[in-house]
Design a protein around this motif. Sequence first.
Motif, PDB file in Angstrom:
ATOM      1  N   LEU A  83      41.530  44.142  37.247  1.00  0.00           N
ATOM      2  CA  LEU A  83      42.229  45.092  36.375  1.00  0.00           C
ATOM      3  C   LEU A  83      42.663  46.345  37.136  1.00  0.00           C
ATOM      4  N   LYS A  84      41.921  46.734  38.185  1.00  0.00           N
ATOM      5  CA  LYS A  84      42.313  47.885  39.013  1.00  0.00           C
ATOM      6  C   LYS A  84      43.620  47.610  39.739  1.00  0.00           C
ATOM      7  N   ILE A  85      43.810  46.374  40.156  1.00  0.00           N
ATOM      8  CA  ILE A  85      45.043  45.985  40.859  1.00  0.00           C
ATOM      9  C   ILE A  85      46.243  46.189  39.945  1.00  0.00           C
ATOM     10  N   GLY A  86      46.016  46.042  38.683  1.00  0.00           N
ATOM     11  CA  GLY A  86      47.079  46.171  37.694  1.00  0.00           C
ATOM     12  C   GLY A  86      47.168  44.907  36.886  1.00  0.00           C
ATOM     13  N   PRO A  87      47.682  45.024  35.683  1.00  0.00           N
ATOM     14  CA  PRO A  87      47.755  43.827  34.837  1.00  0.00           C
ATOM     15  C   PRO A  87      48.677  42.787  35.455  1.00  0.00           C
ATOM     16  N   PRO A  88      48.232  41.538  35.446  1.00  0.00           N
ATOM     17  CA  PRO A  88      49.087  40.467  35.965  1.00  0.00           C
ATOM     18  C   PRO A  88      50.335  40.319  35.093  1.00  0.00           C
ATOM     19  N   PRO A  89      51.403  39.839  35.676  1.00  0.00           N
ATOM     20  CA  PRO A  89      52.631  39.675  34.888  1.00  0.00           C
ATOM     21  C   PRO A  89      52.466  38.674  33.744  1.00  0.00           C
ATOM     22  N   ASP A  90      51.529  37.766  33.880  1.00  0.00           N
ATOM     23  CA  ASP A  90      51.285  36.751  32.860  1.00  0.00           C
ATOM     24  C   ASP A  90      50.309  37.318  31.818  1.00  0.00           C
ATOM     25  N   THR A  91      50.740  37.434  30.580  1.00  0.00           N
ATOM     26  CA  THR A  91      49.912  37.995  29.515  1.00  0.00           C
ATOM     27  C   THR A  91      48.629  37.195  29.314  1.00  0.00           C
ATOM     28  N   ASP A  92      48.697  35.869  29.395  1.00  0.00           N
ATOM     29  CA  ASP A  92      47.505  35.037  29.220  1.00  0.00           C
ATOM     30  C   ASP A  92      46.463  35.338  30.296  1.00  0.00           C
ATOM     31  N   ALA A  93      46.917  35.543  31.526  1.00  0.00           N
ATOM     32  CA  ALA A  93      45.990  35.862  32.609  1.00  0.00           C
ATOM     33  C   ALA A  93      45.307  37.200  32.345  1.00  0.00           C
ATOM     34  N   PHE A  94      46.066  38.176  31.869  1.00  0.00           N
ATOM     35  CA  PHE A  94      45.495  39.488  31.546  1.00  0.00           C
ATOM     36  C   PHE A  94      44.451  39.359  30.443  1.00  0.00           C
ATOM     37  N   LEU A  95      44.751  38.591  29.413  1.00  0.00           N
ATOM     38  CA  LEU A  95      43.803  38.412  28.306  1.00  0.00           C
ATOM     39  C   LEU A  95      42.524  37.712  28.763  1.00  0.00           C
ATOM     40  N   ARG A  96      42.653  36.755  29.697  1.00  0.00           N
ATOM     41  CA  ARG A  96      41.470  36.073  30.231  1.00  0.00           C
ATOM     42  C   ARG A  96      40.590  37.045  31.015  1.00  0.00           C
ATOM     43  N   ILE A  97      41.227  37.904  31.815  1.00  0.00           N
ATOM     44  CA  ILE A  97      40.473  38.889  32.601  1.00  0.00           C
ATOM     45  C   ILE A  97      39.789  39.885  31.671  1.00  0.00           C
ATOM     46  N   GLU A  98      40.519  40.359  30.683  1.00  0.00           N
ATOM     47  CA  GLU A  98      39.955  41.311  29.726  1.00  0.00           C
ATOM     48  C   GLU A  98      38.783  40.686  28.966  1.00  0.00           C
ATOM     49  N   SER A  99      38.926  39.438  28.569  1.00  0.00           N
ATOM     50  CA  SER A  99      37.860  38.733  27.855  1.00  0.00           C
ATOM     51  C   SER A  99      36.635  38.546  28.754  1.00  0.00           C
ATOM     52  N   ALA A 100      36.846  38.222  30.015  1.00  0.00           N
ATOM     53  CA  ALA A 100      35.735  38.055  30.960  1.00  0.00           C
ATOM     54  C   ALA A 100      34.989  39.374  31.133  1.00  0.00           C
ATOM     55  N   LEU A 101      35.721  40.474  31.179  1.00  0.00           N
ATOM     56  CA  LEU A 101      35.085  41.790  31.304  1.00  0.00           C
ATOM     57  C   LEU A 101      34.264  42.109  30.052  1.00  0.00           C
ATOM     58  N   ARG A 102      34.819  41.868  28.881  1.00  0.00           N
ATOM     59  CA  ARG A 102      34.092  42.128  27.626  1.00  0.00           C
ATOM     60  C   ARG A 102      32.837  41.266  27.537  1.00  0.00           C
ATOM     61  N   ARG A 103      32.965  39.983  27.896  1.00  0.00           N
ATOM     62  CA  ARG A 103      31.837  39.058  27.800  1.00  0.00           C
ATOM     63  C   ARG A 103      30.727  39.443  28.790  1.00  0.00           C
ATOM     64  N   SER A 104      31.095  39.781  30.031  1.00  0.00           N
ATOM     65  CA  SER A 104      30.068  40.143  31.017  1.00  0.00           C
ATOM     66  C   SER A 104      29.403  41.468  30.647  1.00  0.00           C
ATOM     67  N   THR A 105      30.166  42.417  30.127  1.00  0.00           N
ATOM     68  CA  THR A 105      29.591  43.693  29.693  1.00  0.00           C
ATOM     69  C   THR A 105      28.620  43.469  28.529  1.00  0.00           C
ATOM     70  N   LEU A 106      29.008  42.644  27.572  1.00  0.00           N
ATOM     71  CA  LEU A 106      28.141  42.316  26.438  1.00  0.00           C
ATOM     72  C   LEU A 106      26.848  41.673  26.920  1.00  0.00           C
ATOM     73  N   ARG A 107      26.955  40.745  27.859  1.00  0.00           N
ATOM     74  CA  ARG A 107      25.769  40.052  28.370  1.00  0.00           C
ATOM     75  C   ARG A 107      24.812  41.035  29.042  1.00  0.00           C
ATOM     76  N   LEU A 108      25.351  41.943  29.858  1.00  0.00           N
ATOM     77  CA  LEU A 108      24.503  42.910  30.548  1.00  0.00           C
ATOM     78  C   LEU A 108      23.856  43.896  29.577  1.00  0.00           C
TER      79      LEU A 108
END
Length: 130
Positions: A83-108
Amino acid sequence: MVIVPGVQGEMGILPNHAPLLSPLKFGILRVRYQGQEQVFTVAGGVIEVQPDIITVMADAAENVMEIDVDRAEAAKKRAEELLKIGPPPDTDAFLRIESALRRSTLRLEAVKRYRSQRTRFPGKAEEEQK
């Protein structure tokens, strides 16, 4: 009792609850039974409640006691770096990254909050002894 993170807020469901169908959001699902509590992280999904059965169909779920902290930290770090690099041009890829961040934060956060807590609640016999 089952406590779930509904999209409208946290819901507590007891035996003989009225039928219900509700979407779930990212959060903590707790199951209390016979003086014990089991805690799970859930990443969305649906809950169906019938008077004598509860069915949870989660997009992803994990028992808090089984979470691999190192793996969750690594996943969070990877997602943050992408996400620091910047949002990928593909919206689905951005949503997957955002979801992975939310899920890992929730787990921790769940590990920090629930692994150190007691997961046993005093029963009637224990309360009477006090």
